[in-house]
Design a protein around this motif. Structure first.
Motif, PDB file in Angstrom:
ATOM      1  N   GLN A 131      60.890 -10.141  35.060  1.00  0.00           N
ATOM      2  CA  GLN A 131      60.544 -10.896  36.261  1.00  0.00           C
ATOM      3  C   GLN A 131      61.696 -11.843  36.566  1.00  0.00           C
ATOM      4  O   GLN A 131      62.183 -12.536  35.676  1.00  0.00           O
ATOM      5  CB  GLN A 131      59.246 -11.675  36.064  1.00  0.00           C
ATOM      6  CG  GLN A 131      58.049 -10.779  35.940  1.00  0.00           C
ATOM      7  CD  GLN A 131      56.756 -11.559  35.785  1.00  0.00           C
ATOM      8  OE1 GLN A 131      56.748 -12.704  35.356  1.00  0.00           O
ATOM      9  NE2 GLN A 131      55.652 -10.920  36.119  1.00  0.00           N
ATOM     10  N   LEU A 145      63.777 -14.898  38.701  1.00  0.00           N
ATOM     11  CA  LEU A 145      63.670 -16.140  39.455  1.00  0.00           C
ATOM     12  C   LEU A 145      63.883 -15.837  40.935  1.00  0.00           C
ATOM     13  O   LEU A 145      64.577 -14.869  41.275  1.00  0.00           O
ATOM     14  CB  LEU A 145      64.732 -17.135  38.982  1.00  0.00           C
ATOM     15  CG  LEU A 145      64.551 -17.690  37.571  1.00  0.00           C
ATOM     16  CD1 LEU A 145      65.832 -18.361  37.095  1.00  0.00           C
ATOM     17  CD2 LEU A 145      63.381 -18.667  37.553  1.00  0.00           C
ATOM     18  N   LYS A 193      67.293 -14.265  42.799  1.00  0.00           N
ATOM     19  CA  LYS A 193      68.221 -13.779  41.769  1.00  0.00           C
ATOM     20  C   LYS A 193      68.315 -12.252  41.720  1.00  0.00           C
ATOM     21  O   LYS A 193      69.066 -11.699  40.921  1.00  0.00           O
ATOM     22  CB  LYS A 193      67.836 -14.306  40.387  1.00  0.00           C
ATOM     23  CG  LYS A 193      67.937 -15.810  40.274  1.00  0.00           C
ATOM     24  CD  LYS A 193      69.363 -16.286  40.516  1.00  0.00           C
ATOM     25  CE  LYS A 193      69.471 -17.789  40.323  1.00  0.00           C
ATOM     26  NZ  LYS A 193      70.801 -18.294  40.603  1.00  0.00           N
ATOM     27  N   ILE A 246      56.292 -12.241  43.358  1.00  0.00           N
ATOM     28  CA  ILE A 246      57.125 -12.209  42.150  1.00  0.00           C
ATOM     29  C   ILE A 246      57.854 -10.874  42.102  1.00  0.00           C
ATOM     30  O   ILE A 246      57.225  -9.813  42.117  1.00  0.00           O
ATOM     31  CB  ILE A 246      56.289 -12.408  40.872  1.00  0.00           C
ATOM     32  CG1 ILE A 246      55.610 -13.785  40.898  1.00  0.00           C
ATOM     33  CG2 ILE A 246      57.150 -12.240  39.631  1.00  0.00           C
ATOM     34  CD1 ILE A 246      54.611 -14.005  39.800  1.00  0.00           C
ATOM     35  N   SER A 260      62.385 -15.287  35.208  1.00  0.00           N
ATOM     36  CA  SER A 260      61.411 -16.367  35.368  1.00  0.00           C
ATOM     37  C   SER A 260      60.451 -16.440  34.183  1.00  0.00           C
ATOM     38  O   SER A 260      59.719 -17.418  34.039  1.00  0.00           O
ATOM     39  CB  SER A 260      60.620 -16.188  36.663  1.00  0.00           C
ATOM     40  OG  SER A 260      59.870 -14.986  36.625  1.00  0.00           O
ATOM     41  N   SER A 261      60.443 -15.410  33.347  1.00  0.00           N
ATOM     42  CA  SER A 261      59.614 -15.385  32.144  1.00  0.00           C
ATOM     43  C   SER A 261      60.245 -14.409  31.157  1.00  0.00           C
ATOM     44  O   SER A 261      61.200 -13.705  31.498  1.00  0.00           O
ATOM     45  CB  SER A 261      58.175 -14.965  32.475  1.00  0.00           C
ATOM     46  OG  SER A 261      58.150 -13.652  32.984  1.00  0.00           O
TER      47      SER A 261
END
Length: 99
Positions: free
Chosen positions: A9, A11, A14, A48, A84-85
């Motif tokens: 995932q 950001l 990006k 997302i 993001s994760s």
């Protein structure tokens, strides 16, 4: 043969940078001994963005040789800050292929 699926995932904003990095290394990854196929895919859910890589390897040993290479370490160091994760990865073996 094994199939490696990695979901990352990203950001916000990006995705283009990730794809630029992938563009630079995709031929080198694909030409690694034991790599028979390489794909990058995209999904979006609730805003997302996720990118997925699917690669086909001769064996888990061939995959692990790539994962311990300078190419992998350099590439992972470049893309990891874009997540993001935590990335999720699966290594799968084929049970049956239905034509």
């Amino acid at each position: 043969m094994i199939k490696r699926i990695v979901m990352m995932q990203l950001l916000p904003e990006k995705e283009a940078l990730f794809l630029d990095i992938f563009e630079e290394v995709k031929t080198d990854i694909r030409s690694r001994e034991g790599c028979h196929d390489l794909e990058v895919l995209r999904s979006e859910y609730d805003g997302i963005i996720s990118v997925w890589t699917i690669s086909l390897w001769t064996s888990e040993d061939a995959l692990n040789q790539y994962r311990s290479s300078t190419l992998f370490q350099k590439t992972w160091a470049a893309v990891k800050p874009l997540f993001s994760s935590k990335a999720h990865a699966w290594t799968l073996t084929l049970i049956e292929k239905v034509p």
